[in-house]
Design an enzyme around this catalytic site. Structure first.
Site, PDB file in Angstrom:
ATOM      1  N   THR A 432     -88.499 -62.471  67.226  1.00  0.00           N
ATOM      2  CA  THR A 432     -88.418 -61.626  68.409  1.00  0.00           C
ATOM      3  C   THR A 432     -89.557 -61.981  69.354  1.00  0.00           C
ATOM      4  OG1 THR A 432     -88.392 -59.328  69.212  1.00  0.00           O
ATOM      5  CG2 THR A 432     -89.753 -59.783  67.287  1.00  0.00           C
ATOM      6  N   HIS A 484     -93.220 -56.166  51.317  1.00  0.00           N
ATOM      7  CA  HIS A 484     -94.168 -56.513  50.252  1.00  0.00           C
ATOM      8  C   HIS A 484     -93.537 -56.429  48.869  1.00  0.00           C
ATOM      9  CE1 HIS A 484     -97.960 -57.679  48.903  1.00  0.00           C
ATOM     10  NE2 HIS A 484     -98.746 -56.812  49.519  1.00  0.00           N
TER      11      HIS A 484
END
Length: 522
Positions: A432, A484
């Site tokens: 992006t 994560h």
């Protein structure tokens, strides 16, 4: 004499190409009239005359011009050629008899499908989509429509699309704008027994012009936000400076906002009240949330709540990429027909880094990890109705020219609401670019079910310590948000460092190849 300069069209865009002069050198032009078509690395756009006068072109078709460079001059002191308007007006009556067929001939050309009244139903647009919203009726009740002519714009929870007439005839809408309709429900009827001229529905609409009515007094009120009309230059400044169109008083032809109107609003903040209201007012307004916006909201919240999202940052010295683009831009454009933009470098760098750190290119499916041996990179594109993320397939196998062509194609489809469901699904990683809006730093949100997203930002000149000396370099912050649960800190940081290394040394994208030849072939 006034100068017409190349307008700002995005933070990361430094140059444009002159595609075509729509007006010739020495020709008299009106204010706001289109005089040229330009192309940036992301889109094409028009340039309008800022004043009426005689055009004196400076650049030639095919020239590459820096942002702010002079395209042309306009001599606003030159008088309009005598009889210019009268000559054009005189052409209309003469052409009318030839264009208008005799009543008998028109009747002979008319034809009807003859299937009676047929029902048009909302088509299936995706496995998980059960309803759509009618955004706009392009054709109204009673209009004659040709087969395959666009009659309405619909919006699902993922994209917008057009509805075409299944047969020629007279349209009878069933739903209203804003209605939510189930897949398979009737949305309109077409009476095919009503004759449509052989020339199509548009021929039926061509009627002799009625006597002109008295012209209403010119209004100075700003157009509603949904009906804003602005020149390309004015639109670029509005987007760049985040100006509310409702705060601008249009002075162009037909109520169009021109460059000077935007500059006036910027130089006199508060002169026009917020959203067109009087200063000190406390009005509120309620708008229905679109399906697309509801879906974006739901998926963003889902991403925040279901992933262990963390963001790591780095910065890239863009000096080498900017040098490469400057050296090879003309040859690249000549050979491939597209500009050499930043997105191809970032996409290529990410594809290489994804192959070296496969966890960044994977996602969690229940209690399994799904890895991909290819890079399908989603490119975030902002549209008036919300954010879309069309996918570029197999970026690792595409040339840089192929990437640039695909970016232009998908961005154009996104702006025109032409993206298909297949083009919006299946990405393995997302890029992006908030830099086109001026963002210096951000933490992008993961695009589910993916596990990572790279955020590009504005290129900003900053003092850097290089070999013990302070020098000014064009720098860009880059951010990697990642899940994560599947990506460890070592992998995320190493991935971002690898992307930085490839971008700061673009020749690494060409290892084992002749750099000049390879760049042109990439």
């Amino acid at each position: 004499m006034i100068e017409i300069k190349v307008p700002t069209v995005g933070e990361s865009i430094s140059e444009v190409t002159l595609l075509k002069w729509t007006k010739k050198d020495g020709e008299y032009v009106e204010r706001d009239e289109v005089i040229a078509e330009l192309e940036s690395e992301k889109a094409t756009f028009e340039v309008n005359a800022e004043q009426a006068g005689v055009l004196k072109t400076v650049a030639k078709e095919g020239d590459t011009i820096e942002i702010g460079g002079v395209l042309a001059n306009i001599d606003e002191t030159a008088a309009k050629p005598a009889g210019d308007g009268a000559a054009k007006a005189a052409e209309q009556p003469a052409a009318a008899p030839a264009e208008a067929p005799a009543p008998a001939a028109a009747a002979a050309e008319a034809k009807a499908v003859g299937k009676g009244i047929i029902e048009m139903k909302v088509p299936t647009v995706g496995e998980s989509i059960s309803e759509v919203t009618i955004l706009k009726w392009v054709k109204k009740a009673g209009d004659l429509v040709s087969r395959d002519e666009v009659i309405a714009e619909l919006e699902s929870e993922k994209a917008t699309f057009e509805l075409n007439a299944e047969e020629a005839g007279q349209l009878e809408p069933v739903g209203n704008e804003g209605d939510v309709i189930k897949i398979g429900d009737v949305i309109a009827k077409i009476n095919t027994d009503v004759a449509v001229p052989a020339g199509g529905a548009k021929a039926a609409e061509a009627k002799p012009a009625a006597a002109p009515a008295a012209q209403p007094a010119k209004t100075t009120a700003a157009a509603p936000a949904s009906d804003v009309k602005a020149t390309p230059v004015a639109s670029a400044i509005i987007a760049d400076k985040k100006v509310n169109p409702a705060d601008i008083t249009p002075s162009g032809f037909g109520g169009k906002i021109v460059k000077q109107d935007v500059l006036e609003a910027l130089n006199n903040p508060g002169k026009k009240a917020f959203a067109g209201q009087e200063l000190g007012s406390r009005n509120t307004r309620v708008e229905k949330m679109s399906n697309l916006r509801k879906t974006i909201s739901r998926r963003l919240v889902e991403s925040k709540n279901t992933t262990a999202m963390l963001t790591t940052f780095n910065e890239v010295d863009m000096t080498r990429i900017m040098e490469v683009r400057k050296i090879y831009k003309d040859k690249f454009k000549e050979q491939h027909g597209v500009n050499l933009g930043f997105m191809s470098f970032f996409s290529k760098a990410c594809a290489i880094a994804l192959s070296e750190w496969p966890a960044v290119n994977a996602y969690i499916d229940g209690d399994q990890l799904v890895y991909h041996d290819y890079a399908d990179i989603s490119i975030a594109v902002s549209t008036p109705r919300g954010l879309t993320v069309p996918v570029i397939r197999n970026v690792e196998s595409l040339s840089m020219a192929g990437i640039e062509k695909k970016v232009i194609e998908l961005a154009g489809k996104a702006r025109d609401n032409k993206l298909t469901m297949d083009e919006l699904q299946g990405g393995t990683f997302t890029i992006t670019n908030g830099g086109v809006f001026g963002s210096l730093l951000s933490t992008p949100i993961i695009n589910l079910p993916q596990s990572a997203i790279l955020g590009m930002h504005k290129i900003q000149e900053r003092p850097m310590a290089i070999n013990g000396q302070v020098v000014i370099r064009p720098m860009m912050y880059i951010a990697l948000s990642y899940d994560h649960r599947i990506i460890d800190g070592r992998e995320s940081v190493s991935f971002l460092v690898r992307v930085k290394e490839l971008l700061e040394n673009p020749e690494l994208l060409l290892i084992g190849k002749d750099p000049v030849k390879s760049l042109l072939e990439l």
